[in-house]
Write an enzyme that holds these catalytic residues in place. Sequence first.
Site, short mmCIF file in Angstrom:
data_model
loop_
_atom_site.label_atom_id
_atom_site.label_comp_id
_atom_site.label_asym_id
_atom_site.label_seq_id
_atom_site.Cartn_x
_atom_site.Cartn_y
_atom_site.Cartn_z
N LYS A 156 0.78 -1.29 0.11
CA LYS A 156 -0.01 -0.11 -0.08
C LYS A 156 0.88 1.30 0.13
O LYS A 156 0.44 2.30 -0.52
CB LYS A 156 -1.05 0.07 1.15
CG LYS A 156 -1.75 -1.20 1.52
CD LYS A 156 -2.54 -1.74 0.19
CE LYS A 156 -3.15 -3.18 0.31
NZ LYS A 156 -3.74 -3.64 -1.06
N GLU B 265 -2.19 7.69 7.46
CA GLU B 265 -2.81 8.62 6.46
C GLU B 265 -3.95 9.12 7.23
O GLU B 265 -4.37 8.73 8.39
CB GLU B 265 -3.17 7.95 5.24
CG GLU B 265 -4.18 7.01 5.44
CD GLU B 265 -4.65 6.63 3.81
OE1 GLU B 265 -3.80 6.63 2.89
OE2 GLU B 265 -5.79 6.19 3.74
N GLU C 128 -9.68 1.10 -5.22
CA GLU C 128 -10.67 1.62 -4.38
C GLU C 128 -10.35 3.20 -3.88
O GLU C 128 -9.19 3.73 -3.73
CB GLU C 128 -10.51 0.66 -2.74
CG GLU C 128 -10.85 -0.61 -2.98
CD GLU C 128 -10.93 -1.35 -1.91
OE1 GLU C 128 -10.52 -0.57 -0.86
OE2 GLU C 128 -11.29 -2.48 -1.96
N GLU D 270 -6.57 2.37 -2.20
CA GLU D 270 -5.58 1.18 -2.55
C GLU D 270 -6.28 0.22 -3.84
O GLU D 270 -7.12 0.76 -4.17
CB GLU D 270 -5.49 0.40 -1.35
CG GLU D 270 -6.88 -0.18 -1.00
CD GLU D 270 -6.77 -1.20 0.31
OE1 GLU D 270 -5.91 -1.01 1.33
OE2 GLU D 270 -7.68 -2.04 0.75
N ASN E 30 -6.48 -3.39 -5.07
CA ASN E 30 -6.46 -4.88 -4.67
C ASN E 30 -6.06 -5.75 -5.76
O ASN E 30 -6.87 -5.67 -6.72
CB ASN E 30 -7.83 -5.23 -3.93
CG ASN E 30 -7.97 -4.71 -2.70
OD1 ASN E 30 -6.96 -4.67 -1.81
ND2 ASN E 30 -9.20 -4.13 -2.48
N PHE F 98 -20.87 -8.00 18.68
CA PHE F 98 -20.54 -8.77 17.30
C PHE F 98 -19.12 -9.74 17.83
O PHE F 98 -18.29 -10.00 16.84
CB PHE F 98 -20.16 -7.73 16.16
CG PHE F 98 -21.22 -7.04 15.86
CD1 PHE F 98 -22.09 -7.37 14.84
CD2 PHE F 98 -21.17 -5.60 16.48
CE1 PHE F 98 -23.05 -6.64 14.31
CE2 PHE F 98 -22.42 -5.07 16.04
CZ PHE F 98 -23.17 -5.28 14.93
#
Length: 664
Positions: A119, A203, A278, A291, A293, A351
């Site tokens: 990345k 970032e 993306e 990024e 993929n 979750f």
Amino acid sequence: MKKIIKKILIANRGEIACRIIKTARKMGISTVAVYSEADYNARHVYQADEAFFIGSSPSPSSYTNIKNLAQAAKESGADAVHPGYGFLSEKASFAEQITKNGIIFIGPSAHSIRETGDKIRAKKIATESGVNTVPGYYRSIDKVQKAIKAARKIGYPVIIKAAAGGGGKGMRIINCDDEMEQMLISAQREAKNNFADSRVFIEKYIENPRHIEIQILGDMYENYVCLGERECSIQRHHQKVIEEAPSIFINEKIRKKMYKQSIALAKATKYYSAGTVEFIVDTSGLFYFMEMNSRIQVEHPVTEMITGVDIVEQMIRIARGEELTLKQKDIEIKGHATECRVYAEDPVYGFIPSTGQVSTYIEPNRAPGVRIDSGIYEGGEVSAFYDAMISKVIVHAPTRNESIETMKKVLSEYIIEGISHNISGFLQKILNHPEYVEGNISTSFVDKVFSSKESAILDNEASAVILSVACYIFFSEQKRNSFLEPNIKYSDINTKWVIVMDRIKYPVTIRPIDEGFKVSFEHRRLYIISRWRAGNSLFQCTINGLNYSLQVQRTFKGYYQITFMDKTVMAQMITPRAAELSKYVIRPDEDKSKISNVVSIMAGSITDIKVKVGDSVFKGQILAFLEAMKMENAVISPSSGIIQAIHISKGDVVMPGILLFEIE
């Protein structure tokens, strides 16, 4: 020169392995599955033509073990390897090892994987190629002070990201200096566990953006095509849960700019195969590269549904050396597709991952426009060693609203028992939320909507539907009992009852009609018709001419658990006299004693312990980290006090209910 592929080894597991097998079979190509100890009886193992054991359950010993996978590919006689997503799919050294052995890698070149998969490197290439990028410090950061200095320069909030991967792994949002040390260490550890690479960078964190991605295809002859965009803004812990195609927010002008920048990046990295670029997009339509993929995406089915293009097939054809026959003018976007990721997790309890055996597994009817990509089956196991995703439900319809309505209906027919899942308590709540229906969404949508733990109040439709079904179930039981008890005649059964739903009492009058009952409540008349039989988990019926699907489960004596859309209710039927007397029944008070023990609520391994015996701790303090299903989870102190005992060590594997800490 065109290459021959007769046999593909799939270096992955679960639903994506099953998905690749499906296309390979369509193309007349045989498949080889690989499996770990935990996946001995997995679905993808049975679906493939052959299967090879590759190691013990932890992924470093199996699914991310390059040596074992390369050996399996060689021994099986595979012509090619498809890496799927996750694991080694973006590991350049894996692609190199496979091609070094004379086997075709179904994906981009090792060079492109290095350029885009890293990345940090990808951000630099994007900037040089004229692609919009987010302000950040695009170098590996391993020291806390260096990270704090970079964050101050960028400006809080910032986000730490794994340099070698995505999927929400190794990502942490930092709001101030004090949070940096703990979050940096945790992100590095999670990145190491998922990608065998602990490097991270920082970032600027753009608040409330949309997450939009462009699906591209490129061949070895520098021909490129974009297959539209996907809206991936509904995320939890930086991991997508609902995706759509196309995005209702992106207009043609923005779309063309995104296409242009995506192809510019692909050309700069000499990219071929399927890939995804993306972006994050702010409310004004300005977009920034996040990024690229270099693999197939989890959400690729929504693109396939609106374009009719089989992306896995295109990857195989490109790997064989074929030239793209698709041209940009040939790509026509038809209708709207929605995908929901079904996870083994419990929305009620934060979750937390849910592991164990799937006792009941019944998929919805695959009507036209409905697709289910699954890696589980009834009797199968959900392991703590891997990602928590059970399946993906994808629907396609002419419009977005129709797509949402179809998805709600399909999910209501999906029965999964034995483990917790996120269908009714999470996915259905989102699909029914007015802001989601209107398209007013961003990557912070889930955090905002689910910030309150209070359950939603039943609306009129849901109240009427659940009430009618409860009446049907319990009055059917009374009818059945009359046949079992010779002294009771069905005609003598009282027609006046009280339905108790989550402790709220609803006086009703019930009378039989053909194939059902007439339910009178206040001034409403509800005519319910069904062919449901006791023991069935799926309850399908017609109420006042409208069709509904619910899920019912008998619990302890006298109660049924009824789930409709996004609401689950405990229901019981009692006589009016019992309802009158119930107000005199004293309920025991809830246990208000201070919690002194901290127990594990999930299965996993202890990756770090942050306290020692004798330490003073405050409520909400992190005591330890526990890794489950490839995600690192914090063990939080439920109260303030003194650590009296620690019953675990770093590296221990724990099961639910195991005592971890004692707090005085």
